[in-house]
Write a protein that holds these residues in place. Structure first.
Motif, PDB file in Angstrom:
ATOM      1  N   GLN A  41       0.833  -1.218   0.066  1.00  8.84           N
ATOM      2  CA  GLN A  41       0.420  -0.068   0.294  1.00  8.84           C
ATOM      3  C   GLN A  41       1.093   1.270   0.284  1.00  8.84           C
ATOM      4  N   LYS A  62      -1.272  -2.430  -7.671  1.00 10.74           N
ATOM      5  CA  LYS A  62      -2.498  -1.985  -7.894  1.00 10.74           C
ATOM      6  C   LYS A  62      -3.749  -3.625  -8.190  1.00 10.74           C
ATOM      7  N   GLU A  63      -2.708  -4.544  -9.359  1.00 12.54           N
ATOM      8  CA  GLU A  63      -3.354  -5.642  -9.491  1.00 12.54           C
ATOM      9  C   GLU A  63      -2.889  -6.367  -8.033  1.00 12.54           C
ATOM     10  N   LYS A 112      -5.781  -5.881  -5.002  1.00  8.64           N
ATOM     11  CA  LYS A 112      -6.533  -6.238  -5.394  1.00  8.64           C
ATOM     12  C   LYS A 112      -7.003  -7.446  -5.226  1.00  8.64           C
ATOM     13  N   ASP A 158      -6.722  -7.451  -1.818  1.00  2.00           N
ATOM     14  CA  ASP A 158      -7.833  -7.058  -0.383  1.00  2.00           C
ATOM     15  C   ASP A 158      -9.421  -8.077  -1.248  1.00  2.00           C
ATOM     16  N   LYS A 159      -9.444  -8.937  -2.039  1.00  2.00           N
ATOM     17  CA  LYS A 159     -10.078  -9.924  -2.450  1.00  2.00           C
ATOM     18  C   LYS A 159     -10.074 -11.247  -1.214  1.00  2.00           C
ATOM     19  N   SER A 219      -8.191  -0.076   1.573  1.00  4.73           N
ATOM     20  CA  SER A 219      -8.751  -1.817   2.281  1.00  4.73           C
ATOM     21  C   SER A 219      -8.788  -1.693   3.382  1.00  4.73           C
TER      22      SER A 219
END
Length: 409
Positions: A127, A179-180, A183, A186-187, A270
């Motif tokens: 982050q 960013k990927e 993601k 985050d999932k 997140s």
């Protein structure tokens, strides 16, 4: 030992401006905070500079005379870093660097550096790196100053732009990759949150260094890192807590700050989901800090920004053991009484009483002053949420039959 540590600190000066929208008193408050940020990052502030201006100079932020004054002071005193209280544009940063030969940072850059130091987990580091890359991208052109010494002519017109564009492409690719990665994490974190079941979720929110982690340790019997520095905690910690016979989840989140960089709000989205998905917020306030009302306003604004301002909230005024107020002699007829002269009881009778008796608490997390009252209030708030979610839980609520009969009527 202390002397050795001070010697190793980077000698720094901090800079701010007084404008129509920012009084000298407000600037001093911001510079106090900036000095604490500098100390947290490993710097030692040896001088402050300020200037009254209608608006910042678009080229060098400050006026020419003030820039020269800082330049002379930096040169004479071996200063390694200049830190501006406001975010500098890429061109301002580049122009100042041409005049003053030392590190030029702004508040955003400093906060990002502290976050980079404090990030412990791979998620927090990802982050922070994303926020740093987003901050760096528009400023890359200023890094290739060695190319400006090249002469023009045949064969000498392309390398600078090519090198900058190559670097920009690398940073853009890195941003996409980060960013990927975020993601995916985050999932995973979303799945973890959903696996926690229907337990009531309580989140500690508040300005940085107000005692959230200390409170977390006291109520949750956990071992969260605590230090009297800004942003001591970056990673969200979630613990299962039981008060009386009622279990719930308590999370300690990253602290907020005035002028929080937008890059950090975006990259820590997140982490802030813990706040967004909480059923109850404990808004912790350091009542011993002279600017605690501004801190409350800053936190409330960020809660609005992340769409979490409508949640049930308990205001927890912490550090009452450290609260000090100015006194006025009875014979002193000249001094005007301000909020700085208020006792705790006088504070409680102001807007704090309008918050509601059940929503305002005054405690000391360090010495556990009024801690039983705090636990009781949290228990009652969590219990009310739990009743709406599980109205027929006879094990937790002996009077559940009354609830059923009332609903059937």
């Amino acid at each position: 030992m202390l002397e050795k540590e001070v010697i190793n600190f980077e000698k720094s000066v901090i800079v701010g401006i007084v404008t129509q929208n920012q009084s000298e008193e407000k600037l001093n408050e911001y510079l106090d905070e900036l000095e604490f940020l500098t100390f947290t990052a490993g710097g030692q502030v040896v001088k402050r500079f300020s200037q009254k201006m209608d608006k910042p100079n678009p080229k060098t932020f400050l006026g020419t005379g003030k820039i020269e004054e800082i330049h002379y002071y930096v040169k004479e005193n071996g200063i390694s870093t200049i830190i501006f209280d406001d975010e500098l544009t890429p061109s301002q940063q580049k122009n100042i660097s041409k005049i003053i030969d030392c590190k030029i940072l702004d508040r955003t850059n400093l906060i990002l550096d502290i976050f980079a130091q404090r990030a412990e987990t791979s998620y927090a580091r990802t982050q922070v790196e994303l926020a740093q890359c987003q901050y760096l991208l528009p400023r890359l052109s200023g890094l290739w100053t060695h190319l400006e010494r090249q002469k023009g002519g045949i064969g000498m017109r392309g390398p600078g732009e090519t090198e900058i564009e190559t670097d920009r492409r690398i940073v853009r690719d890195r941003i996409s990759l980060l960013k990927e990665k975020i993601k995916v994490i985050d999932k995973q974190m979303g799945t973890q949150r959903s696996n926690r079941g229907a337990m009531v979720r309580v989140a500690l929110v508040g300005y940085t260094n107000v005692g959230k982690s200390t409170l977390m340790n006291a109520i949750g019997k956990s071992d969260v890192f605590v230090e009297n520095k800004l942003f001591a905690t970056l990673d969200t910690t979630v613990r299962k807590v039981v008060i009386k016979n009622l279990p719930f989840l308590l999370s300690d989140t990253v602290g907020f700050i005035r002028k929080l960089p937008t890059q950090l709000v975006e990259s820590f989205k997140s982490t802030l989901d813990e706040v967004r998905e909480a059923d109850l917020l404990l808004h912790v306030v350091d009542i011993s800090h002279p600017d605690f009302e501004d801190h409350i306003a800053s936190v409330n604004q960020i809660l609005v920004d992340i769409k979490a301002s409508d949640k049930p909230t308990l205001m927890v005024f912490n550090k009452i053991d450290a609260y000090r107020h100015l006194t006025i002699d009875e014979d002193d007829l000249m001094t005007e009484k301000t909020t700085k002269h208020y006792t705790l009881d006088e504070w409680k009778s102001t807007w704090m009483s309008r918050v509601g008796e059940q929503n305002a608490l005054f405690i000391s997390a360090t010495n556990k002053q009024n801690f039983e009252e705090f636990r009781e209030r949290v228990y009652e708030a969590v219990r009310q949420i739990h009743i709406t979610r599980f109205p027929y839980n006879k094990f937790l609520y002996p009077d559940y039959k009354d609830v059923v009969e009332k609903e059937e009527e």
